[in-house]
Write an enzyme that holds these catalytic residues in place. Structure first.
Site, PDB file in Angstrom:
ATOM      1  N   ASP A 103      35.121  40.156  41.386  1.00 31.21           N
ATOM      2  CA  ASP A 103      34.181  39.878  40.769  1.00 31.21           C
ATOM      3  C   ASP A 103      34.598  38.776  39.740  1.00 31.21           C
ATOM      4  O   ASP A 103      35.754  39.025  39.130  1.00 31.21           O
ATOM      5  CB  ASP A 103      33.512  40.935  40.113  1.00 31.21           C
ATOM      6  CG  ASP A 103      33.073  41.927  41.004  1.00 31.21           C
ATOM      7  OD1 ASP A 103      32.751  41.451  42.257  1.00 31.21           O
ATOM      8  OD2 ASP A 103      32.842  43.085  40.597  1.00 31.21           O
TER       9      ASP A 103
HETATM   10  N1  URA Z   1      35.212  46.765  42.963  1.00 29.10           N
HETATM   11  C1  URA Z   1      34.333  45.943  41.901  1.00 29.10           C
HETATM   12  O1  URA Z   1      33.433  46.220  41.565  1.00 29.10           O
HETATM   13  N2  URA Z   1      34.669  44.600  41.635  1.00 29.10           N
HETATM   14  C2  URA Z   1      35.872  43.926  41.891  1.00 29.10           C
HETATM   15  O2  URA Z   1      36.013  42.679  41.759  1.00 29.10           O
HETATM   16  C3  URA Z   1      36.839  44.582  42.782  1.00 29.10           C
HETATM   17  C4  URA Z   1      36.136  45.894  43.436  1.00 29.10           C
END
Ligand code: URA
Length: 251
Positions: A103
């Site tokens: 993310d």
């Molecule tokens: N899980 C999440 O919620 N976000 C990420 O970036 C990676 C794994």
């Protein structure tokens, strides 16, 4: 190819650093120290060394980046900067792309490569490539959290694969090891346990750990040993090819 471009495309230096390495006499071509980064070399024929050690021109590059917050795991985006923009232009020109997604606010280990086949295998759900995340959350996780995550948590219409949770003593964080990558998976798993992720960092991928001293936004090439690990991680667990064969061997 110009020598500085070669050194930068190999993932060892930015163009400016390559220039400095040449000027300080660290680079030799066919045994002769060179003084000009503008020298033209043939990567397939000329032997280039750094401090006396050979530099191999690799068919594929494997780069470990420490992703900072605010960057998108993509090669192009109309709104936000992309992780590939953290690489020098010569490396970007090689067409490196992020192997998997984090993310925008997640930080930590991101593998970038131009080896499409390996990236595809590493990301395929058929393979069980481990990704380890460190997280903080609030409020504290319930006592049932480890068991629920290990059992395979339901998330919407899907059931997650069993994952491992190791909590900090105050239970406001810990480490989770996943072998898959669903959308916002950790944030959603923690939310389903009645808490909220406040910080998330990927600390390992396919057995490769994020270096403690690699600053956010910085990168380094994967070592030969790490590349071997990535290739080995591409084995389907529990499925030796001949056991999945539909036909009996002819006697
Ligand atoms: N899980 C999440 O919620 N976000 C990420 O970036 C990676 C794994």
């Amino acid at each position: 190819m110009r020598l500085d471009r070669f050194l930068s495309a190999c993932g060892l230096f930015s163009r400016r650093e390559a220039d400095a390495a040449v000027r300080t006499g660290r680079i030799a071509v066919n045994g002769e120290p060179v003084r000009s980064a503008a020298l033209h070399i043939d990567p397939d024929r000329d032997a280039v060394t750094l401090d006396g050690l050979p530099i191999l021109y690799r068919r594929f590059l494997y780069i470990l980046l420490n992703k900072p917050a605010g960057y998108i795991s993509a090669t192009e985006d109309g709104r936000f900067p992309c992780v590939t923009e953290l690489l020098p232009p010569d490396m970007q020109k090689r067409g490196l792309f992020p192997c998997g997604r984090l993310d925008r606010d997640t930080v930590g280990l991101m593998l970038l490569t131009d080896d499409g086949a390996l990236a595809h295998r590493l990301l395929s759900p058929k393979h069980h490539v481990e990704k380890v995340y460190a997280f903080s959350c609030t409020p504290a996780l319930p006592p049932s959290a480890e068991a629920e995550i290990l059992a395979g948590m339901p998330l919407g219409d899907e059931i997650c694969k069993p994952a491992a949770l190791l909590c900090t003593p105050d239970r406001c964080g810990g480490q989770i090891t996943l072998t898959e990558g669903k959308y916002h998976q950790i944030k959603r798993m923690i939310a389903a346990l009645g808490s909220r992720v406040t910080a998330l960092e990927r600390i390992a991928f396919a057995g490769i750990r994020l270096d403690a001293d690699l600053p956010r936004g910085a990168f380094r090439p994967c070592s030969d040993q790490e590349i071997e690990r990535l290739r080995a991680a591409d084995i389907e667990k529990g499925e030796i090819p001949w056991t999945s064969c539909k036909h009996s061997p002819r006697s």
